[in-house]
Every structure is written in C-alpha cells, then in structure tokens.
Design an enzyme around this catalytic site. Sequence first.
Site, PDB file in Angstrom:
ATOM      1  N   ARG A   1       0.979  -1.256   0.209  1.00 19.22           N
ATOM      2  CA  ARG A   1       0.070   0.090  -0.078  1.00 19.22           C
ATOM      3  C   ARG A   1       0.961   1.070  -0.044  1.00 19.22           C
ATOM      4  NH1 ARG A   1      -4.215  -1.579   4.921  1.00 19.22           N
ATOM      5  NH2 ARG A   1      -2.161  -2.240   5.700  1.00 19.22           N
TER       6      ARG A   1
ATOM      7  N   TYR B   1      -5.950 -13.036  15.102  1.00 18.93           N
ATOM      8  CA  TYR B   1      -4.633 -13.304  14.094  1.00 18.93           C
ATOM      9  C   TYR B   1      -4.655 -14.890  14.047  1.00 18.93           C
ATOM     10  CZ  TYR B   1       0.121 -13.207  12.564  1.00 18.93           C
ATOM     11  OH  TYR B   1       1.435 -13.492  11.748  1.00 18.93           O
TER      12      TYR B   1
END
Length: 250
Positions: A38, A147
């Site tokens: 990103r 996670y």
Amino acid sequence: MNDLSGKRALVTGGGTGVGAVIAQVLAQNGAQVWIAGRRPAPLEVIAAQTPNIEACVGDVTDPQDCEALIKVADDPDIVIANAGASISKPFDKMTPDDVQAMLSINLFGVFNIYAAALGAMKSRGTGRLISVASTAGLKGYPYVSAYCAAKHAVIGLTRSLALELARTDITVNAVCPGFTETPMLRASVENIMAKTGRSQSEAEKALSAPNPQGRFVQPQEVADTVLWLAGSGASAITGQSISISGGETM
C-alpha cells in the site's frame, strides 16, 4: 539453489521484512519480481536495491486492486501471498472490527490475490501459490486470537485448494515461520516493554522462549524455503504448511 530464469513472480507485502527478503532471493535466482504493497516508498527502496525487482502499489484487501496487480505482473508464474498484520489484545478487549481487520488482510488478502492469479495459471497448467502464514496457523497464542483464527483459515484454504488443483502442476503451500526477526517483531518487543515494564532482553527472551532452539527465525531462512517451493524440484509438494520454527511446531 533454484534457477527461476524466465519466471515471473509477485510478492505482496514486499516492501519490508520477510516479503522484501523473499523478493530479493527470487530475483537473485533469476525471476522477474514485482513487489506490491500500500505504501510506495518502501517498495521503491527495495526495487532500487536489486535488479529484476519492480514496485507496484495495491491493497490486497481489495479484489480489484489484486486483479490490477496480477495484470501489472504479467500473469505471474509464482504468487507469494505475504502481506499481513497482527493485533495484540486480550480476547475480552477484542472488537468485531479487530476481528474483521485480521480476516481482511490475513485471510482475504490471500484469497483475493490467489483468485486473481488462478485463471492464467489454469490456462498454462502450471504455477506456484505460496502464502506466508505463521506458526499461529498451527497452534494458539494468547492475546492474538483473531490473528490466529485468520492464519488457521489460511492453512485450511491451502489444504483445500491444493486438492482442487492436484491434477495440475499448480501447487499450493504455506510457510509457517515462528517469531521472525522483522519490524513486526520489533513492534511486538516494544509493546511488551511498554505494557509490562520488562527490559528489551527480557521481552525478546519471552518471545523466543517457545522456539526450542532459543532464537528468532531469520528472514533468509523463510525466503530459502519459499525459493525451494517455487522451483520445479518441489512439484510433488502441495497442500503443506511448512513450519520454520526451530521445532516449535511439528
């Protein structure tokens, strides 16, 4: 180790940590590599350091971005789904948004890039799909339940998709490092220090303790495993979750 000359590879999350080292190792062994993320700045630094690496910006949580990345990388032969992130909180402090964030990057980030790449691989009848999961996909750890849930899901995806593609030369595997010497690990050390008052050495010892070798995994060790899986010599290896953890998981 493996001659990847003529192969095209895409590494998501390739601007830092394990992803950057994987990209460099693939390029050093002959592949033309695109690294995606990103933030353009870290990608451009890695691309400038190593021949055969090009940077491309995109968000793996966005299916359209993933389709664009695959096109930029010229329908790669090798896709490394490495982009990931972790949130550390007690379960009773975890919010639905936290869980969704972990699924978005760690699970859907893999799903989206695989879905974008698979059509061309099927047309060719060959390809390598490799995710960087974690020992958190093979066991539980406290304070990172979302996670762990996302990484466990990646392992399930790996096993199922490998069976769907078993009659082709498209393999699907995951590498599962234990705590690895990366910026993410440094952030975890600092978090432990801030929340517990422990020293840096005490925090590092707490994180490395589950590894029977008593140390952190090195990014090069993960990259070397990925390089092997990307080559023709690993064509019979599919659906596997390879632990790189000094024996922490077996």
